[in-house]
Design a protein around this motif. Structure first.
Motif, mmCIF file in Angstrom:
data_model
loop_
_atom_site.group_PDB
_atom_site.id
_atom_site.type_symbol
_atom_site.label_atom_id
_atom_site.label_comp_id
_atom_site.label_asym_id
_atom_site.label_seq_id
_atom_site.Cartn_x
_atom_site.Cartn_y
_atom_site.Cartn_z
ATOM 1 N N GLY A 28 0.798 -1.220 0.000
ATOM 2 C CA GLY A 28 0.000 0.000 0.000
ATOM 3 C C GLY A 28 0.827 1.264 0.000
ATOM 4 O O GLY A 28 0.291 2.365 0.184
ATOM 5 N N ASN A 29 2.124 1.124 -0.225
ATOM 6 C CA ASN A 29 3.018 2.286 -0.237
ATOM 7 C C ASN A 29 3.669 2.487 -1.599
ATOM 8 O O ASN A 29 4.793 2.970 -1.704
ATOM 9 N N GLY A 30 2.947 2.083 -2.634
ATOM 10 C CA GLY A 30 3.446 2.236 -3.987
ATOM 11 C C GLY A 30 4.416 1.136 -4.377
ATOM 12 O O GLY A 30 4.834 0.322 -3.550
ATOM 13 N N PHE A 31 4.763 1.118 -5.665
ATOM 14 C CA PHE A 31 5.745 0.155 -6.154
ATOM 15 C C PHE A 31 7.116 0.491 -5.590
ATOM 16 O O PHE A 31 7.521 1.650 -5.567
ATOM 17 N N LEU A 35 10.993 -2.608 2.475
ATOM 18 C CA LEU A 35 10.300 -3.690 3.164
ATOM 19 C C LEU A 35 8.839 -3.375 3.471
ATOM 20 O O LEU A 35 8.084 -4.274 3.857
ATOM 21 N N ASP A 36 8.437 -2.112 3.293
ATOM 22 C CA ASP A 36 7.018 -1.786 3.445
ATOM 23 C C ASP A 36 6.342 -1.646 2.084
ATOM 24 O O ASP A 36 5.228 -1.141 1.985
ATOM 25 N N GLN A 37 7.026 -2.107 1.021
ATOM 26 C CA GLN A 37 6.500 -1.999 -0.331
ATOM 27 C C GLN A 37 6.472 -3.355 -1.023
ATOM 28 O O GLN A 37 7.123 -4.319 -0.598
ATOM 29 N N LYS A 68 1.324 -10.525 11.861
ATOM 30 C CA LYS A 68 0.092 -9.817 12.217
ATOM 31 C C LYS A 68 0.404 -8.408 12.711
ATOM 32 O O LYS A 68 1.286 -8.213 13.559
ATOM 33 N N ASP A 69 -0.308 -7.438 12.153
ATOM 34 C CA ASP A 69 -0.209 -6.020 12.524
ATOM 35 C C ASP A 69 1.141 -5.384 12.197
ATOM 36 O O ASP A 69 1.435 -4.272 12.650
ATOM 37 N N ALA A 70 1.953 -6.058 11.396
ATOM 38 C CA ALA A 70 3.253 -5.487 11.029
ATOM 39 C C ALA A 70 3.079 -4.335 10.045
ATOM 40 O O ALA A 70 2.126 -4.305 9.261
ATOM 41 N N THR A 71 4.002 -3.390 10.075
ATOM 42 C CA THR A 71 3.997 -2.281 9.130
ATOM 43 C C THR A 71 5.019 -2.488 8.015
ATOM 44 O O THR A 71 5.120 -1.666 7.105
ATOM 45 N N SER A 72 5.761 -3.573 8.099
ATOM 46 C CA SER A 72 6.687 -3.936 7.031
ATOM 47 C C SER A 72 6.894 -5.442 7.054
ATOM 48 O O SER A 72 6.586 -6.113 8.049
ATOM 49 N N GLY A 73 7.400 -5.957 5.959
ATOM 50 C CA GLY A 73 7.637 -7.384 5.861
ATOM 51 C C GLY A 73 9.094 -7.731 6.091
ATOM 52 O O GLY A 73 9.943 -6.852 6.288
ATOM 53 N N GLU A 74 9.387 -9.031 6.061
ATOM 54 C CA GLU A 74 10.767 -9.492 6.139
ATOM 55 C C GLU A 74 10.985 -10.524 5.042
ATOM 56 O O GLU A 74 10.093 -11.319 4.723
ATOM 57 N N ILE A 75 12.148 -10.501 4.446
ATOM 58 C CA ILE A 75 12.456 -11.400 3.346
ATOM 59 C C ILE A 75 12.732 -12.794 3.886
ATOM 60 O O ILE A 75 13.546 -12.965 4.791
ATOM 61 N N VAL A 76 12.054 -13.798 3.302
ATOM 62 C CA VAL A 76 12.264 -15.176 3.749
ATOM 63 C C VAL A 76 12.754 -16.078 2.618
ATOM 64 O O VAL A 76 13.079 -17.240 2.848
ATOM 65 N N ASN A 302 -2.786 -2.056 -7.261
ATOM 66 C CA ASN A 302 -2.700 -1.187 -6.091
ATOM 67 C C ASN A 302 -1.566 -1.608 -5.157
ATOM 68 O O ASN A 302 -1.410 -1.027 -4.079
ATOM 69 N N VAL A 303 -0.769 -2.583 -5.581
ATOM 70 C CA VAL A 303 0.396 -3.104 -4.854
ATOM 71 C C VAL A 303 0.153 -3.211 -3.354
ATOM 72 O O VAL A 303 0.887 -2.659 -2.540
ATOM 73 N N SER A 304 -0.895 -3.950 -3.027
ATOM 74 C CA SER A 304 -1.258 -4.100 -1.624
ATOM 75 C C SER A 304 -1.974 -5.413 -1.406
ATOM 76 O O SER A 304 -2.436 -6.064 -2.354
ATOM 77 N N VAL A 305 -2.058 -5.793 -0.143
ATOM 78 C CA VAL A 305 -2.930 -6.888 0.278
ATOM 79 C C VAL A 305 -4.036 -6.277 1.129
ATOM 80 O O VAL A 305 -3.764 -5.570 2.105
ATOM 81 N N GLN A 306 -5.285 -6.537 0.727
ATOM 82 C CA GLN A 306 -6.439 -6.016 1.439
ATOM 83 C C GLN A 306 -7.096 -7.141 2.250
ATOM 84 O O GLN A 306 -7.248 -8.253 1.753
ATOM 85 N N LYS A 307 -7.473 -6.830 3.463
ATOM 86 C CA LYS A 307 -8.166 -7.776 4.332
ATOM 87 C C LYS A 307 -9.606 -7.314 4.495
ATOM 88 O O LYS A 307 -9.869 -6.174 4.888
ATOM 89 N N PHE A 308 -10.545 -8.218 4.177
ATOM 90 C CA PHE A 308 -11.971 -7.930 4.317
ATOM 91 C C PHE A 308 -12.509 -8.755 5.483
ATOM 92 O O PHE A 308 -12.536 -9.988 5.426
ATOM 93 N N LEU A 309 -12.909 -8.064 6.524
ATOM 94 C CA LEU A 309 -13.347 -8.728 7.746
ATOM 95 C C LEU A 309 -14.757 -9.274 7.610
ATOM 96 O O LEU A 309 -15.593 -8.729 6.881
#
Length: 314
Positions: A28-31, A35-37, A68-76, A302-309
């Motif tokens: 959700g932070n653009g292309f 780690l937050d993109q 869960k609730d992270a603002t950035s990812g980590e490379i695995v 939109n380069v994001s993952v959306q969660k629909f509750l």
């Protein structure tokens, strides 16, 4: 609230509803390659044991894990530039979790291989299948691996460790007959070892029973279009225990639900034309559910993952 669905009982039809507005839980932070993109993300799977999302960050040649609730990812896996070395990936497109071996299995399309990567991130992967134009991945309850092959318009099944797979769907060239595919992308295998395939360029989803020599159309197949009997370039799919089919109907910018035997589907999310608002999608390419039935959608553009509750008020 627009969204509706789905059957939770084999005797009566009850309905789940999802909130119309999604929440951005990754990207959700653009292309980009921070780690937050994300960049052209194309695949997602969820580990419900620790509420972690694994995302195929295709444009960055890596797999990233978002807790869960992270603002950035980590490379695995990957993340060392495009290449064919053991610590690299090249245009990966799909990932699944092999819980038995605590590893990720990745369709490394640019290298025409399927690789296994320890979830302990030891820095290198292991090639388990070579020379395949693989895209979709699935694993059945017996640990057999299924791979869709775009070049050969087929799906094969492998026992991990064996060199040769067994043809289980397609393999009759590119076409729109019931024994053919035209760009078989994402796949799903149910408890009966029936194989569901998003036959993208035929704008349909096919189901092949175990041992069948041809499939049946279970959604779409009415040429590309946006009415409820049609699909437009379906990609990611999921099938629940009642054989309700969920489809990333990419060309129509929506997620569809299709009850077993239904002639038409129901729009679950994305009824509001394409865009970047919470109730819109631009190019949904893959989807997943967590153990609470919340819906996750990768939106490629939109380069994001959306969660629909789940809408708990209904």
């Amino acid at each position: 609230l627009i969204v509706h669905f789905l059957a939770l009982s084999t005797e009566t039809t009850n309905y789940i509803k999802w909130n119309e507005n999604g929440i951005t839980v990754a990207g959700g932070n653009g292309f980009g390659d921070e780690l937050d993109q994300l960049s052209s993300a194309s695949g997602i799977c969820i580990d419900d044991n620790n509420e972690t999302i694994y995302i195929v960050d295709t444009g960055n040649d890596r797999i990233v894990r978002w807790k869960k609730d992270a603002t950035s990812g980590e490379i695995v896996a990957g993340g060392n530039g495009p290449g064919d070395q053991n610590d690299q990936l090249n245009t990966p497109v799909n990932v699944i979790i092999d819980h038995k071996n605590d590893s990720l299995i990745i369709s490394d399309r640019g290298n025409r291989r399927i690789v296994r990567w320890s979830r302990q991130y030891e820095g290198e992967g292991e090639t388990i299948i070579l020379n395949i134009d693989g895209y979709g991945l699935a694993m059945d309850r017996n640990g057999y691996l299924y791979v869709s092959d775009l070049k050969n318009s087929e799906v094969k099944r492998w026992r991990i460790g064996e060199k040769n797979g067994i043809l289980v769907a397609g393999g009759n060239g590119i076409g729109n007959h019931l024994n053919q595919f035209n760009k078989p992308c994402y796949i799903f295998v149910d408890k009966n070892e029936s194989i569901y395939v998003s036959d993208s360029n035929n704008h349909r989803v096919m189901k092949w029973m175990k041992g069948a020599t041809e499939g049946t159309v279970v959604a779409g197949g009415q040429e590309s279009g946006n009415n409820l009997t049609q699909l437009s370039y379906p990609w990611g799919i999921y099938v629940d225990q009642f054989e309700t089919l969920y489809i990333a109907d990419s060309g129509n910018r929506r997620i569809m639900g299709w009850l077993k035997g239904a002639r038409e589907g129901i729009v679950i999310v994305g009824e509001n034309s394409g865009g970047s608002e919470g109730n819109q999608l631009m190019w949904p390419i893959d989807l997943a559910f967590d153990r609470h039935n919340n819906l996750y959608v990768i939106d490629l553009e939109n380069v994001s993952v959306q969660k629909f509750l789940i809408d708990s008020s209904k």
